[in-house]
Design an enzyme around this catalytic site. Structure first.
Site, short mmCIF file in Angstrom:
data_model
loop_
_atom_site.label_atom_id
_atom_site.label_comp_id
_atom_site.label_asym_id
_atom_site.label_seq_id
_atom_site.Cartn_x
_atom_site.Cartn_y
_atom_site.Cartn_z
CG HIS A 41 40.84 28.74 38.98
ND1 HIS A 41 41.70 28.34 37.98
CD2 HIS A 41 41.04 30.06 39.14
CE1 HIS A 41 42.39 29.38 37.55
NE2 HIS A 41 42.01 30.44 38.25
CG MET B 193 45.49 37.38 42.77
SD MET B 193 44.26 38.59 42.27
CE MET B 193 43.10 37.53 41.38
C1 DX5 Z 1 41.36 36.77 37.44
C2 DX5 Z 1 41.32 35.37 37.98
C3 DX5 Z 1 40.10 34.63 37.52
C4 DX5 Z 1 38.84 35.26 38.09
C5 DX5 Z 1 37.67 34.93 37.22
O1 DX5 Z 1 42.48 37.39 37.89
O2 DX5 Z 1 42.45 34.64 37.55
O3 DX5 Z 1 40.20 33.26 37.86
O4 DX5 Z 1 38.58 34.83 39.38
O5 DX5 Z 1 36.58 35.67 37.66
P1 DX5 Z 1 35.31 35.89 36.72
O6 DX5 Z 1 34.83 34.55 36.28
O7 DX5 Z 1 34.33 36.61 37.60
O8 DX5 Z 1 35.77 36.73 35.56
ZN ZN Z 2 42.34 32.44 37.80
#
Ligand code: DX5
Ligand code: ZN
Length: 217
Positions: A34, A38
């Site tokens: 994944h 951003m």
């Molecule tokens: C948040 C991202 C997630 C994030 C999850 O903006 O889209 O994919 O990396 O991170 P954890 O698992 O640490 O909440």
């Molecule tokens: Zn994500």
């Protein structure tokens, strides 16, 4: 417990050693990588783009999901496909023609996903469900790894699960944000097919953490 797919988010990985981190993901049996993209506009953080994806593409054959937290996915879909993304996931909340972006991505030969923020009702995703391979339900407000899981989202996962099953759709339900070994079972029970996790995987022994998620622990 049914078999669950695990998608490590590299957001909490060691960026100075990404190839090594991806090999650990392979060893643990990760199903999807994944990639949290951003732009500093759609979310208050900036991460990486196609250049980085292209360079880590050679480290592993595991499919890449580009989770595009960007205001203008319409402008960049092609770049992410060319960089090596296998799945393009766009946010329902962006102000572009979502259907058009999904079709564009599919025409480039990749799978497509739609992400919905915690305050976006499942209802808003319904019109696109027939066109999707993945529905990504956010269980934190996107922007950062390491946030707390928003439990109110569990009912939305259940709602989406019921809809997918009753309509006989081939859409995988992924859940992203704040997933830990402690709340993982609730997410799976609510109906997730895929869990995404950054800090719970890269915050410790990557191989062990992925294996435990896959074993349902
Ligand atoms: C948040 C991202 C997630 C994030 C999850 O903006 O889209 O994919 O990396 O991170 P954890 O698992 O640490 O909440
Ligand atoms: Zn994500």
């Amino acid at each position: 417990m049914k078999e669950i797919k695990v998608a490590p988010s590299i957001l909490s990985a060691d960026f100075s050693n990404l190839c090594h981190e991806l090999r650990l993901c392979e060893k643990g049996g990760a199903d999807i990588i994944h990639l949290d993209v951003m732009d500093g506009h759609f979310v208050p953080n900036i991460t990486f783009g196609p250049v980085v994806i292209k360079s880590i593409r050679k480290c592993t054959k595991i499919p890449f999901d580009a989770h595009l937290m960007i205001e203008r996915p319409d402008k960049y879909v092609k770049d992410f496909v060319k960089a090596g993304a296998d799945i393009i996931t766009v946010h329902r909340e962006v102000k572009v023609d979502i259907g058009d972006v999904l079709r564009k991505a599919r025409n480039y030969g990749v799978e497509v996903g739609l992400a919905i923020n915690p305050d976006t009702p499942f209802e808003k995703a319904k019109e696109f469900m027939e066109e999707l391979d993945y529905l990504l339900i956010m269980s934190v407000y996107p922007g950062f790894a390491g946030q707390s899981f928003i439990r109110e989202v569990l009912s939305k996962i259940e709602e989406a699960r019921k809809y997918v099953d009753s309509e006989g759709l081939d859409v995988k339900i992924a859940v992203d944000g704040g997933i830990k070994h402690s709340n993982y079972r609730d997410v799976v029970k609510a109906g997730a097919d895929i869990i995404v996790a950054a800090s719970a995987i890269f915050g410790g022994d990557v191989v062990k953490n992925i294996r435990e998620f896959k074993r349902g622990k």
